[in-house]
Scaffold this motif. Structure first.
Motif, PDB file in Angstrom:
ATOM      1  N   UNK A 163     108.124 -59.122 -30.297  1.00 16.10           N
ATOM      2  CA  UNK A 163     106.729 -59.048 -29.937  1.00 16.10           C
ATOM      3  C   UNK A 163     106.892 -58.393 -28.673  1.00 16.10           C
ATOM      4  N   UNK A 164     107.613 -58.800 -27.608  1.00 11.67           N
ATOM      5  CA  UNK A 164     107.436 -58.156 -26.366  1.00 11.67           C
ATOM      6  C   UNK A 164     107.839 -56.780 -26.363  1.00 11.67           C
ATOM      7  N   UNK A 165     108.932 -56.397 -27.012  1.00 14.78           N
ATOM      8  CA  UNK A 165     109.378 -54.900 -26.892  1.00 14.78           C
ATOM      9  C   UNK A 165     108.559 -54.099 -27.600  1.00 14.78           C
ATOM     10  N   UNK A 166     108.199 -54.543 -28.862  1.00 11.63           N
ATOM     11  CA  UNK A 166     107.173 -53.492 -29.414  1.00 11.63           C
ATOM     12  C   UNK A 166     106.020 -54.117 -29.990  1.00 11.63           C
ATOM     13  N   UNK A 167     105.079 -54.482 -28.701  1.00  3.29           N
ATOM     14  CA  UNK A 167     103.883 -55.123 -29.303  1.00  3.29           C
ATOM     15  C   UNK A 167     103.108 -54.582 -30.292  1.00  3.29           C
ATOM     16  N   UNK A 168     102.773 -55.309 -31.334  1.00  4.02           N
ATOM     17  CA  UNK A 168     101.987 -54.927 -32.315  1.00  4.02           C
ATOM     18  C   UNK A 168     100.556 -54.394 -31.895  1.00  4.02           C
ATOM     19  N   UNK A 169      99.915 -55.264 -30.963  1.00  2.00           N
ATOM     20  CA  UNK A 169      98.648 -54.596 -30.344  1.00  2.00           C
ATOM     21  C   UNK A 169      98.886 -54.330 -28.980  1.00  2.00           C
ATOM     22  N   UNK A 170      98.951 -53.198 -28.933  1.00  7.94           N
ATOM     23  CA  UNK A 170      99.096 -52.513 -27.512  1.00  7.94           C
ATOM     24  C   UNK A 170      97.975 -52.345 -26.311  1.00  7.94           C
ATOM     25  N   UNK A 171      96.806 -52.705 -27.064  1.00 10.37           N
ATOM     26  CA  UNK A 171      95.563 -52.494 -25.941  1.00 10.37           C
ATOM     27  C   UNK A 171      94.611 -53.598 -26.276  1.00 10.37           C
ATOM     28  N   UNK A 172      93.785 -53.932 -25.237  1.00  8.15           N
ATOM     29  CA  UNK A 172      92.721 -54.768 -25.302  1.00  8.15           C
ATOM     30  C   UNK A 172      91.872 -54.460 -24.272  1.00  8.15           C
ATOM     31  N   UNK A 173      90.403 -55.006 -24.461  1.00  8.69           N
ATOM     32  CA  UNK A 173      89.278 -54.510 -23.571  1.00  8.69           C
ATOM     33  C   UNK A 173      88.552 -55.683 -22.993  1.00  8.69           C
ATOM     34  N   UNK A 174      87.936 -55.468 -21.865  1.00  4.84           N
ATOM     35  CA  UNK A 174      87.169 -56.370 -21.386  1.00  4.84           C
ATOM     36  C   UNK A 174      85.984 -55.536 -20.616  1.00  4.84           C
ATOM     37  N   UNK A 175      84.586 -56.412 -20.447  1.00  6.13           N
ATOM     38  CA  UNK A 175      83.632 -55.747 -19.645  1.00  6.13           C
ATOM     39  C   UNK A 175      83.535 -56.807 -18.504  1.00  6.13           C
ATOM     40  N   UNK A 176      83.341 -56.295 -17.215  1.00  6.40           N
ATOM     41  CA  UNK A 176      83.108 -56.867 -16.068  1.00  6.40           C
ATOM     42  C   UNK A 176      81.570 -57.295 -15.888  1.00  6.40           C
ATOM     43  N   UNK A 177      81.207 -58.935 -15.692  1.00  7.04           N
ATOM     44  CA  UNK A 177      80.056 -59.158 -15.899  1.00  7.04           C
ATOM     45  C   UNK A 177      79.212 -59.220 -14.570  1.00  7.04           C
ATOM     46  N   UNK A 178      80.125 -59.021 -13.330  1.00  7.65           N
ATOM     47  CA  UNK A 178      79.880 -59.084 -11.848  1.00  7.65           C
ATOM     48  C   UNK A 178      80.843 -58.220 -11.243  1.00  7.65           C
ATOM     49  N   UNK A 179      80.465 -57.991 -10.108  1.00  8.54           N
ATOM     50  CA  UNK A 179      81.287 -57.382  -8.924  1.00  8.54           C
ATOM     51  C   UNK A 179      82.515 -58.181  -8.977  1.00  8.54           C
ATOM     52  N   UNK A 180      83.667 -57.531  -8.848  1.00  2.07           N
ATOM     53  CA  UNK A 180      84.941 -58.340  -8.895  1.00  2.07           C
ATOM     54  C   UNK A 180      86.081 -57.495  -8.421  1.00  2.07           C
TER      55      UNK A 180
END
Length: 431
Positions: free
Chosen positions: A314-331
């Protein structure tokens, strides 16, 4: 004469440092060259070293350090998983893909995320998953019998992909003779999540959503009339949850059934397929694992080696390589200021090879312990089915190796050619 044996060089082609630096200098998820898709890790290493919170050409940010991903995962109040803003221009608000991906569990925040997750987790208790194991063993052994009779086959189509489709089909109570289209629907819907969406991908994804919704309406209507045990049947539990103050609309119910198929199918298929190809690519690790499995069989009191190996795959060849988020405030992330509304891509594949966390991260090491990989995410959005995925990986990989310790690839495996989900479409082998 038998088919030729595939060499490791024909699986993951090497990339020079110079080439990795050139790709990293102009890195753009919308313009990824084929050699990156074949082997993205040298590029990820350069980005992690030189530009770990990278501003992308479209104004979003790309994160590659393990610590930065964990910080974002932890702060669900600042970083939203809701995709209405992001997916409206990508799909159009009238698109079936937009309706699906903005309604499913993974792309939502509380309260919808909380309601659906609680209902699903109630049917995926430790006891319920343990009770799935005998049926899973029988399924895997049946697939292995067929492969043995043929002298081989395809690691993906004939083995890895066949397992999660059956398991999710069982959890949702889909009749066996109606499961044929499930894999194709899943591949089409998830393919539309790639950073660049072609007209062909969009058309296929929208058709798959429509067709699956049509199918599920009939399945749900039948389950309302003839409910099954809600402690075992996820669909019955989702339906009956409406009577327990956890009401889901019909749209939420249907789209989260689609999500369950997609989440349980693609990632677990990739886990099993990636693992078996990795072992072919790393013969010393394969030999060491086989020796230890032999010792476990000889001395049952010894600790099973497969669970730790699954974590390393799972570490070496992660099935899911990318995720996404949206910042709700300045951070701020990793010392970089992000404005409210910032779109952030979490590179799981890069974080899982971060040398700040993993010793010798570019090596497959099946002895690795305290494996803090992020293949299942982290925090409130950690994969709800991670225990089930681990069970499937342990049984499938362990029993395959016990049956076919000397399997060899008979043709170069074909990757899926995608950035978000890393796996193979085909991997022919013989025994």
């Amino acid at each position: 004469m038998g088919a030729p044996i595939v060499t490791t060089a024909s699986i993951t082609p090497p990339m020079t440092r110079e080439r990795a630096e050139a790709i990293a200098a102009e890195f753009d998820l919308r313009r990824l060259p084929p050699d990156f898709l074949a082997n993205p890790y040298p590029v990820y290493a350069v980005l992690r070293e030189r530009d770990p919170v990278r501003t992308m050409p479209d104004g979003s940010w790309f994160l590659t350090r393990h610590a930065d991903l964990v910080a974002v995962y932890r702060d669900a109040a600042t970083f939203s998983s809701d995709k209405h803003v992001e997916f409206a221009p990508k799909y159009g608000t009238a698109s079936p893909l937009y309706e699906h991906h903005t309604t499913s569990l993974v792309f939502n925040d509380p309260p919808l995320h909380t309601r659906v997750r609680q209902l699903i987790m109630g049917a995926l208790t430790r006891r319920a998953i343990a009770e799935l194991e005998p049926g899973l063993v029988a399924l895997v052994d049946g697939l292995l019998d067929r492969l043995a009779a043929r002298g081989g086959g395809d690691l993906i189509e004939d083995f890895a992909a066949a397992i999660p489709v059956e398991i999710i089909g069982n959890l949702l109570g889909v009749p066996h003779d109606e499961r044929g289209p499930l894999r194709g629907w899943s591949l089409a819907i998830l393919g539309a999540l790639e950073p660049v969406l072609t007209p062909t991908q969009q058309a296929a994804g929208e058709a798959a959503v429509r067709e699956m919704l049509d199918y599920l309406r009939g399945l749900v209507a039948d389950r309302r009339r003839h409910p099954l045990d809600p402690q075992r049947d996820v669909l019955t539990r989702l339906i009956q949850g409406e009577r327990d103050g956890q009401r889901l609309t019909e749209t939420e119910l249907l789209h989260n059934c689609i999500f369950l198929l997609n989440a349980g199918h693609e990632t677990t298929t990739n886990l099993i397929g990636n693992a078996l190809v990795c072992l072919h690519e790393w013969p010393q690790e394969k030999a060491r694992l086989l020796q230890r499995l032999h010792e476990v069989r000889a001395e049952p009191q010894r600790q099973d080696e497969i669970p730790a190996a699954v974590e390393e795959f799972l570490r070496f060849e992660s099935s899911n390589q990318l995720g996404n988020r949206r910042a709700l405030r300045d951070t701020e992330v990793g010392g970089v200021r992000l404005p409210a509304g910032a779109l952030v891509t979490l590179c799981i594949g890069a974080a899982n090879r971060d040398p700040a966390v993993f010793a010798d991260p570019e090596r497959l090491d099946l002895d690795r312990r305290d494996n803090r990989h992020l293949a299942f995410g982290f925090g409130v959005h950690q994969c709800a089915g991670l225990s089930l995925a681990r069970l499937e990986g342990r049984v499938a990989i362990g029993r395959f190796l016990a049956r076919f310790p000397n399997y060899v690839l008979s043709a170069p495996p074909v990757r899926g050619g995608r950035a978000r989900f890393r796996g193979f479409l085909r991997a022919p082998f013989r025994v």
